[in-house]
Write a protein that holds these residues in place. Structure first.
Motif, mmCIF file in Angstrom:
data_model
loop_
_atom_site.group_PDB
_atom_site.id
_atom_site.type_symbol
_atom_site.label_atom_id
_atom_site.label_comp_id
_atom_site.label_asym_id
_atom_site.label_seq_id
_atom_site.Cartn_x
_atom_site.Cartn_y
_atom_site.Cartn_z
ATOM 1 N N VAL A 252 0.836 -1.200 0.000
ATOM 2 C CA VAL A 252 0.000 0.000 0.000
ATOM 3 C C VAL A 252 0.874 1.254 0.000
ATOM 4 C CG1 VAL A 252 -1.722 1.312 1.290
ATOM 5 C CG2 VAL A 252 -1.908 -1.178 1.142
ATOM 6 N N PHE A 253 1.891 1.290 0.870
ATOM 7 C CA PHE A 253 2.762 2.455 0.991
ATOM 8 C C PHE A 253 4.180 2.116 0.528
ATOM 9 C CE2 PHE A 253 -0.358 2.680 4.528
ATOM 10 C CZ PHE A 253 -1.109 3.740 4.041
ATOM 11 N N LYS A 254 4.860 3.108 0.007
ATOM 12 C CA LYS A 254 6.219 2.913 -0.512
ATOM 13 C C LYS A 254 7.263 3.028 0.596
ATOM 14 C CE LYS A 254 5.730 6.288 -3.488
ATOM 15 N NZ LYS A 254 6.004 7.257 -4.576
ATOM 16 N N ASP A 255 8.320 2.191 0.468
ATOM 17 C CA ASP A 255 9.525 2.317 1.289
ATOM 18 C C ASP A 255 9.228 2.318 2.790
ATOM 19 O OD1 ASP A 255 10.934 2.567 -1.132
ATOM 20 O OD2 ASP A 255 10.556 4.734 -1.157
ATOM 21 N N GLN A 256 8.461 1.318 3.230
ATOM 22 C CA GLN A 256 8.136 1.196 4.653
ATOM 23 C C GLN A 256 8.887 0.014 5.272
ATOM 24 O OE1 GLN A 256 5.891 3.594 6.066
ATOM 25 N NE2 GLN A 256 6.391 4.439 4.041
ATOM 26 N N PRO A 257 9.136 0.057 6.567
ATOM 27 C CA PRO A 257 9.801 -1.076 7.227
ATOM 28 C C PRO A 257 9.002 -2.368 7.091
ATOM 29 C CG PRO A 257 9.747 0.845 8.668
ATOM 30 C CD PRO A 257 8.889 1.170 7.495
ATOM 31 N N THR A 258 7.681 -2.242 7.114
ATOM 32 C CA THR A 258 6.796 -3.393 6.969
ATOM 33 C C THR A 258 5.820 -3.123 5.837
ATOM 34 O OG1 THR A 258 6.925 -3.847 9.346
ATOM 35 C CG2 THR A 258 5.134 -4.892 8.124
ATOM 36 N N ASP A 259 5.770 -4.046 4.893
ATOM 37 C CA ASP A 259 4.871 -3.877 3.746
ATOM 38 C C ASP A 259 3.451 -4.306 4.109
ATOM 39 O OD1 ASP A 259 6.871 -2.916 2.143
ATOM 40 O OD2 ASP A 259 7.375 -4.882 1.307
ATOM 41 N N LEU A 260 2.513 -3.442 3.749
ATOM 42 C CA LEU A 260 1.100 -3.699 4.004
ATOM 43 C C LEU A 260 0.418 -3.982 2.665
ATOM 44 C CD1 LEU A 260 -0.679 -3.541 6.619
ATOM 45 C CD2 LEU A 260 -1.339 -1.243 5.854
ATOM 46 N N HIS A 261 -0.330 -5.080 2.586
ATOM 47 C CA HIS A 261 -0.992 -5.458 1.333
ATOM 48 C C HIS A 261 -2.507 -5.465 1.517
ATOM 49 C CE1 HIS A 261 2.684 -6.743 -0.807
ATOM 50 N NE2 HIS A 261 3.110 -7.060 0.416
ATOM 51 N N ASN A 262 -3.174 -4.821 0.571
ATOM 52 C CA ASN A 262 -4.633 -4.733 0.628
ATOM 53 C C ASN A 262 -5.267 -5.966 -0.031
ATOM 54 O OD1 ASN A 262 -6.915 -2.554 1.098
ATOM 55 N ND2 ASN A 262 -7.403 -3.618 -0.797
ATOM 56 N N PHE A 263 -6.377 -6.425 0.526
ATOM 57 C CA PHE A 263 -7.116 -7.539 -0.102
ATOM 58 C C PHE A 263 -8.612 -7.366 0.162
ATOM 59 C CE2 PHE A 263 -6.142 -8.918 4.184
ATOM 60 C CZ PHE A 263 -7.314 -9.531 4.621
ATOM 61 N N SER A 264 -9.402 -8.017 -0.679
ATOM 62 C CA SER A 264 -10.856 -7.860 -0.607
ATOM 63 C C SER A 264 -11.548 -9.188 -0.859
ATOM 64 C CB SER A 264 -11.344 -6.846 -1.660
ATOM 65 O OG SER A 264 -10.601 -5.654 -1.613
ATOM 66 N N ILE A 265 -12.717 -9.334 -0.261
ATOM 67 C CA ILE A 265 -13.568 -10.513 -0.484
ATOM 68 C C ILE A 265 -15.007 -10.024 -0.538
ATOM 69 C CG2 ILE A 265 -14.603 -12.290 0.905
ATOM 70 C CD1 ILE A 265 -12.216 -13.631 1.337
ATOM 71 N N GLY A 266 -15.766 -10.489 -1.540
ATOM 72 C CA GLY A 266 -17.153 -10.046 -1.655
ATOM 73 C C GLY A 266 -17.900 -10.751 -2.742
ATOM 74 N N LEU A 267 -18.895 -10.060 -3.269
ATOM 75 C CA LEU A 267 -19.735 -10.585 -4.356
ATOM 76 C C LEU A 267 -19.505 -9.768 -5.608
ATOM 77 C CD1 LEU A 267 -23.140 -11.214 -2.529
ATOM 78 C CD2 LEU A 267 -21.446 -12.929 -3.209
#
Length: 345
Positions: free
Chosen positions: A325-340
């Motif tokens: 989600v964010f650039k050059d961070q100590p910890t990478d955060l990944h977005n995900f989705s579940i739905g219809l």
């Protein structure tokens, strides 16, 4: 006046004969007959009005003694013959122009009219122009459901965002093309979509940018709402698998996936088009609302994997951003989705 009526009736009878010979197929005939009948009546009325005006002028000249009675009758007869021929010629022009446009109009449409006046647009040979094998179709894509984001090794139970409160919405347009000539078991589905991914932090927190380091920090007041939204424009591509019904006639070949099982596997790529944060809270009883559009050092490029599985136009849908989600961070955060997901023809 008997001479006038004779010529008008003669021209009208000639037009009716031409109409009866112009029939081709039932639908085209009805359209043409209705139009030409309307124009016939219009032409006859116009010529009658002109003839009536001429006769009135001839009678005025007769009353004033400018011409004799015999001369007046001769002029009336000539006028009647003239306007009867006018009716016949104008109708012939109308029919010839109609036939010319119908014969030479390309693709689907055209017009009929007199001279430069386009009176009626119409469909020409729609059945003939209908494509026999339509391998590509299109539909609107709508999707909605739950959204979240986790770091590598982090479980959903330990997520920093509300599981039920974080949501996503997607809307787009997709084309579906049959891959093989004689089988519709595999289809390529592609298009474009707008994605709106929302994250609601837990524990009264919000996102803060500290020298491009993005962190969740406690807010000074009790938050009624804290929401971070990311908007993307992406190009999804999926291989869709599943049975279909072959519908073939002498004129068309179609494959229908209505009420059939389907599964789609693929991904998407695009770019972020905006992000914002919305905060709602109260200060000494006064409600406050902040909309923050600061730079959150978000990745400009968006790409990921997605899949759906369902029946007919509805399916379970999941997507996962491979980009952090964010650039050059100590910890990478990944977005995900579940739905219809709904594919609306």
């Amino acid at each position: 006046m008997k001479t006038i009526i004779f010529y008008i009736v003669l021209a009208s009878f000639g037009l009716a004969t031409q109409l009866s010979q112009a029939q081709t197929d039932s639908t085209a005939v009805e359209t043409k007959k209705e139009y030409l009948q309307e124009q016939r009546e219009k032409i006859i009325q116009e010529e009658k009005d002109k003839l009536r005006a001429k006769i009135e002028r001839i009678n005025e000249r007769l009353d004033e003694g400018e011409i004799t009675k015999e001369k007046a009758e001769m002029l009336k007869k000539e006028a009647a013959e003239l306007h009867a021929l006018n009716i016949e010629n104008r109708v012939a022009i109308l029919e010839n122009e109609y036939e010319f446009n119908a014969r030479n109009e390309e693709d689907k449409g055209g017009f009929i009219g007199m001279g430069d006046n386009k009176v009626l647009t119409f469909q020409v040979n729609a059945e003939r122009n209908r494509k026999y094998d339509k391998r590509t179709t299109s539909d609107i894509v709508l999707a909605a459901g739950f959204n979240n984001a986790t770091a590598e090794g982090q479980s959903l139970n330990d997520s920093d965002f509300k599981i039920g409160g974080s949501r996503f919405f997607e809307i787009g347009w997709a084309w579906k093309t049959r891959v093989f000539d004689n089988s519709n078991w595999v289809r390529l589905k592609y298009g474009f979509s707008f994605q709106f991914n929302g994250l609601k932090p837990t524990d009264n927190r919000y996102f803060v940018n500290n020298d491009d380091m993005i962190a969740l920090e406690k807010f000074d007041y009790d938050l009624d709402k804290s929401k971070f939204r990311m908007d993307n424009l992406v190009v999804p591509i999926h291989f869709e698998f599943g049975p279909s019904e072959r519908r073939e006639t002498e004129k068309t070949l179609r494959f229908s996936t209505e009420d059939k099982f389907k599964i789609g596997l693929g991904g998407y790529a695009g770019f972020g088009i905006g992000e914002r944060q919305k905060l709602k809270y109260s200060v000494d009883g006064d409600k406050q609302k902040d909309k923050l559009k600061a730079d959150y050092n978000r990745n400009d490029l968006v790409y990921g994997l997605s899949a759906y599985m369902g029946w007919g136009g509805a399916a379970l849908y999941a997507k996962y951003d491979l980009n952090p989600v964010f650039k050059d961070q100590p910890t990478d955060l990944h977005n995900f989705s579940i739905g219809l997901r709904f594919d609306v023809d």
